[in-house]
Design a protein around this motif. Sequence first.
Motif, short mmCIF file in Angstrom:
data_model
loop_
_atom_site.label_atom_id
_atom_site.label_comp_id
_atom_site.label_asym_id
_atom_site.label_seq_id
_atom_site.Cartn_x
_atom_site.Cartn_y
_atom_site.Cartn_z
N ILE A 1 1.06 -1.70 0.18
CA ILE A 1 -0.11 0.00 -0.39
C ILE A 1 0.79 1.46 -0.53
O ILE A 1 0.50 2.08 -0.31
CB ILE A 1 -1.03 -0.27 0.86
N TYR A 2 2.16 1.50 0.45
CA TYR A 2 3.33 2.46 0.09
C TYR A 2 4.10 1.92 -0.39
O TYR A 2 5.24 2.37 -0.68
CB TYR A 2 3.68 2.56 1.49
N GLY A 3 3.93 1.12 -2.19
CA GLY A 3 4.13 1.31 -2.99
C GLY A 3 4.81 1.89 -4.29
O GLY A 3 4.51 3.21 -4.18
N ASN A 4 5.41 1.67 -5.20
CA ASN A 4 5.71 2.86 -6.64
C ASN A 4 5.78 1.90 -7.28
O ASN A 4 6.61 0.26 -7.96
CB ASN A 4 6.71 3.12 -5.88
N PRO A 5 5.20 2.71 -8.84
CA PRO A 5 5.04 1.46 -10.02
C PRO A 5 6.23 1.48 -10.70
O PRO A 5 6.36 0.59 -11.61
CB PRO A 5 3.97 1.93 -11.31
N ALA A 6 7.27 2.59 -10.40
CA ALA A 6 8.60 2.61 -11.36
C ALA A 6 9.47 1.13 -10.39
O ALA A 6 10.20 1.24 -10.81
CB ALA A 6 8.79 3.29 -10.83
N ASN A 7 8.79 0.68 -8.89
CA ASN A 7 9.46 0.02 -8.89
C ASN A 7 9.14 -1.63 -9.41
O ASN A 7 9.79 -2.94 -8.81
CB ASN A 7 9.87 -0.75 -7.26
N ASN A 8 7.98 -1.71 -10.48
CA ASN A 8 7.76 -2.94 -10.83
C ASN A 8 7.50 -3.26 -12.05
O ASN A 8 6.92 -3.75 -13.42
CB ASN A 8 6.28 -3.04 -10.12
N SER A 9 8.49 -2.65 -12.96
CA SER A 9 9.34 -2.53 -13.66
C SER A 9 9.65 -3.85 -14.16
O SER A 9 9.94 -3.82 -15.84
CB SER A 9 10.05 -1.05 -14.16
N SER A 10 9.98 -4.65 -13.01
CA SER A 10 10.55 -5.98 -13.81
C SER A 10 9.49 -6.91 -13.36
O SER A 10 10.20 -7.83 -13.61
CB SER A 10 11.52 -5.96 -12.79
N ASN A 11 8.22 -6.48 -13.54
CA ASN A 11 7.35 -8.10 -12.65
C ASN A 11 5.88 -7.85 -13.38
O ASN A 11 6.19 -7.80 -14.08
CB ASN A 11 7.21 -8.26 -11.59
N TYR A 12 5.77 -7.29 -12.72
CA TYR A 12 4.29 -7.33 -13.23
C TYR A 12 3.58 -6.16 -13.71
O TYR A 12 2.82 -6.17 -14.36
CB TYR A 12 2.62 -7.34 -12.16
N LEU A 13 4.67 -5.23 -13.66
CA LEU A 13 4.16 -3.54 -14.56
C LEU A 13 5.68 -3.77 -15.37
O LEU A 13 5.69 -2.39 -15.40
CB LEU A 13 4.07 -2.88 -13.40
N SER A 14 5.94 -4.65 -15.98
CA SER A 14 7.05 -4.51 -16.89
C SER A 14 6.71 -4.17 -18.66
O SER A 14 5.54 -4.26 -18.20
CB SER A 14 7.73 -5.69 -17.11
N PRO A 15 7.05 -3.97 -18.96
CA PRO A 15 6.69 -2.96 -20.36
C PRO A 15 5.88 -3.74 -21.06
O PRO A 15 5.29 -3.72 -21.66
CB PRO A 15 7.93 -2.51 -20.76
N ALA A 16 6.36 -5.10 -21.08
CA ALA A 16 6.01 -6.17 -21.98
C ALA A 16 4.29 -5.96 -21.35
O ALA A 16 3.72 -5.99 -22.24
CB ALA A 16 6.83 -7.05 -22.23
N ALA A 17 4.20 -6.63 -19.74
CA ALA A 17 2.60 -6.95 -19.72
C ALA A 17 2.21 -5.56 -20.06
O ALA A 17 1.25 -6.11 -20.05
CB ALA A 17 3.09 -6.78 -17.80
N ILE A 18 3.05 -4.34 -19.90
CA ILE A 18 2.21 -3.20 -20.06
C ILE A 18 1.43 -3.58 -21.57
O ILE A 18 0.26 -3.01 -21.32
CB ILE A 18 2.30 -1.67 -20.06
N ASP A 19 2.03 -3.02 -22.27
CA ASP A 19 1.87 -3.56 -23.55
C ASP A 19 0.30 -4.71 -23.90
O ASP A 19 -0.21 -4.57 -24.45
CB ASP A 19 2.92 -4.41 -24.83
#
Length: 751
Positions: free
Chosen positions: A469-487
């Motif tokens: 709940i105190y996270g940041n989407p910038a820290n998830n760029s290698s997992n569930y919010l990776s660029p490939a996943a976002i595509d």
Amino acid sequence: MFRTMLTWMLLITLFGYTGCQPGQINLVTNGASKYVIVIPEDAGKNDAHAASVLQDYVKRISGATLPLIKEKAYRQQPAIFIGNTGAGEKYDTRPLKNEGFLLTTDVQGNLYIKGSRGKGVVYGVYTLLEKYCGCRKYANIPATVPHSTNLHLPAQLTDKQEPAFLYRETYYPAAFDNEYLEWHRLQRFEDLWGLWGHSFFKLVPPNTYFAAHPEYYALVNGNRQATQLCLSNEAVFKITVDHLRKAIAENPDALYWSIAAEDGGGFCTCDQCSKINAAEGSTTGTLIRFVNRVAATFPEQQFTTLAYQQTARPPRQTKPAANVYIMLSSIDAYRQEPLSSAPSAAGFRKNLQDWGALTPNLFVWDYTTQFTNYLAPFPDYNNLQANLQYFAANKVKGVFSQGSADTYSDMAELNSYLQAKLLWNPDKPAADIITGFLDGYYGKAGPFIAQYLQALSDTLQRTKTPLDIYGNPANNSSNYLSPAAIDKYATLLDHAEKAVDGDTLLTNRVQNARLPLEYTVLQQSRFLGTEKHGYLMQDGNGYIVNPRWPLRVRRFVAQCKKAGVTVLAENGISPDAYQREWDTLFARKWVHSLAFRAPVKLLNPYAPEYPANKEQTLTDGVTGTNDFSTNWLFIYGKDLVATIDLGANKTIQQISTHFLQDARHYIFNPVAVMVESSADGVHFTSLGSQQLVQLKAEDYSVQINDCNVRFAGVQARYVRITARCLPVIPAWRGAPGNKLASVCCDEVYVL
């Protein structure tokens, strides 16, 4: 053939030829009705309001106006009886609890809507409209109302309902709409509590008392500080009682009064408070004894207190009084798993069990959004039902489900709608609720939104990503919010938008649902900077802003405003301020530092919760903004000691960097900054130092402070920066006993 015709003629005789089927009540036929709405002679405001709502919606649906009369004027015509009428006495609702209600019909085709107490009768009317008349209220927008000149109800209707929880609140924008609250049988803490939340300083304000009576406040490290109250002080008790006596007289309808610690640490360690807390095993000892004593002074009132952080564990000896409710926080748990099984929720589960052994009066303060980034995708959707079922199974009586308050956030409409339904009945099939909402609110785009949400949830689980709940989407760029996943997510939303092409309203709703993805792309582009997917692009030997980015940010900010985004984080910035942050970045000329992409070694580790770009945060060519969780090297409780390897001896004459000051998050300027150089990485020579300004008084503004050390040109391969961490958090900030200050540093420029 003859038998079929005879049967049909009998049905016409029994039910009338109105287009309805056997076993139905013809409430409205061809736009006209014989029914009246009957309320008691002494109808209260809820009975009158319920009747008015029903009359209004029947007219909206069918065009028919049902007369509204008092019971003395009733003349045996078909009727809908609202509230405790004489005609409805035979239907006893006294066993129903917590604003339950009853909908039932008799053999004459009359309908009765009764509530056990409070707004039960209002909830009954809205249930009739939704469940039996096809109306829907999806968000803080006008209700969806079907139109038909014929309105039928089941002839043998009996629908008796009561909520699983006494107190039910979902804290999202929709819940600020009064009709939405009543429609979904929700409550609002402002309406129930005379005093809410962290309340010590509302009862005994430091601005009023501290200067003359510091003994009313906590003794911390040998000094009286306005961080918490001294609960063993007799004057504090008297002031609290006097305050409440006046407040209760001014607000006699309030159901609850909060007596709870301030948000933060700094609890009293005077001899008497320490003695009590030692006997009780935690700081909760003085709290519960104090609350119980106040509760005994007002036995007709109900009091709440917060079991939160340092007061989360129950006392060993003292039980809460019968008129005291414990509101237990689940703040420490990650959200990718249900609270019943998540390892991070083990402490919460233990506290819930232990409090449950002491008192039947338990509320839970739960969390269903990312407070540091309201617009970040937060796929806890599939856990909401499991969590509420877990609360109900553990005899929790009320739930405050804290979302993003009155600002738009990730899937705010769905979250509020789903939580509302499950707060009333946690066992109602969540999948059906979600499907019904998505199809109703997004139209033909609904199935694609469903696929998008499922893809988010599935990827979160597959990558085993903690949902903080105190996270940041910038820290998830290698997992569930990776660029490939976002595509992949974006493709599903493209399909959703195409499915409603030409419908401005539904297209806008899909674009609102896309905001979290776009926010993630923008935040990650800040973090990635000069890397692929960053907002900068190479230009010769340096970097410039990607020309597509300014327009992209402007479009995002415009959509935020259309969606109702007022702030992007708890106590955060507005969309306009977010635009200004980007404008500052766009205007900032990229500096070619001799340390660009140079390796960095740290003496003390960075905080794993906020890894940024790890050690390379200092040399990745990207500067930080006011958000401590992005592009700042976060060192908790220790000095920053960073050695940068320039790769070869180079002539240097200036070293510059920045430090963040954010007292709300316990981040302070370092006491001093020392700069050294070395040819071999072993023997270092001082190049200079700088003292940074320290806060002397209470100040929660976020500041970025420059540090520049200039010197005559020297040859060096290694540069070492040492930033001395503030040894003790200022008394005015208030902190738990083990809380330490942090240092946040961003790009180091070697020139």
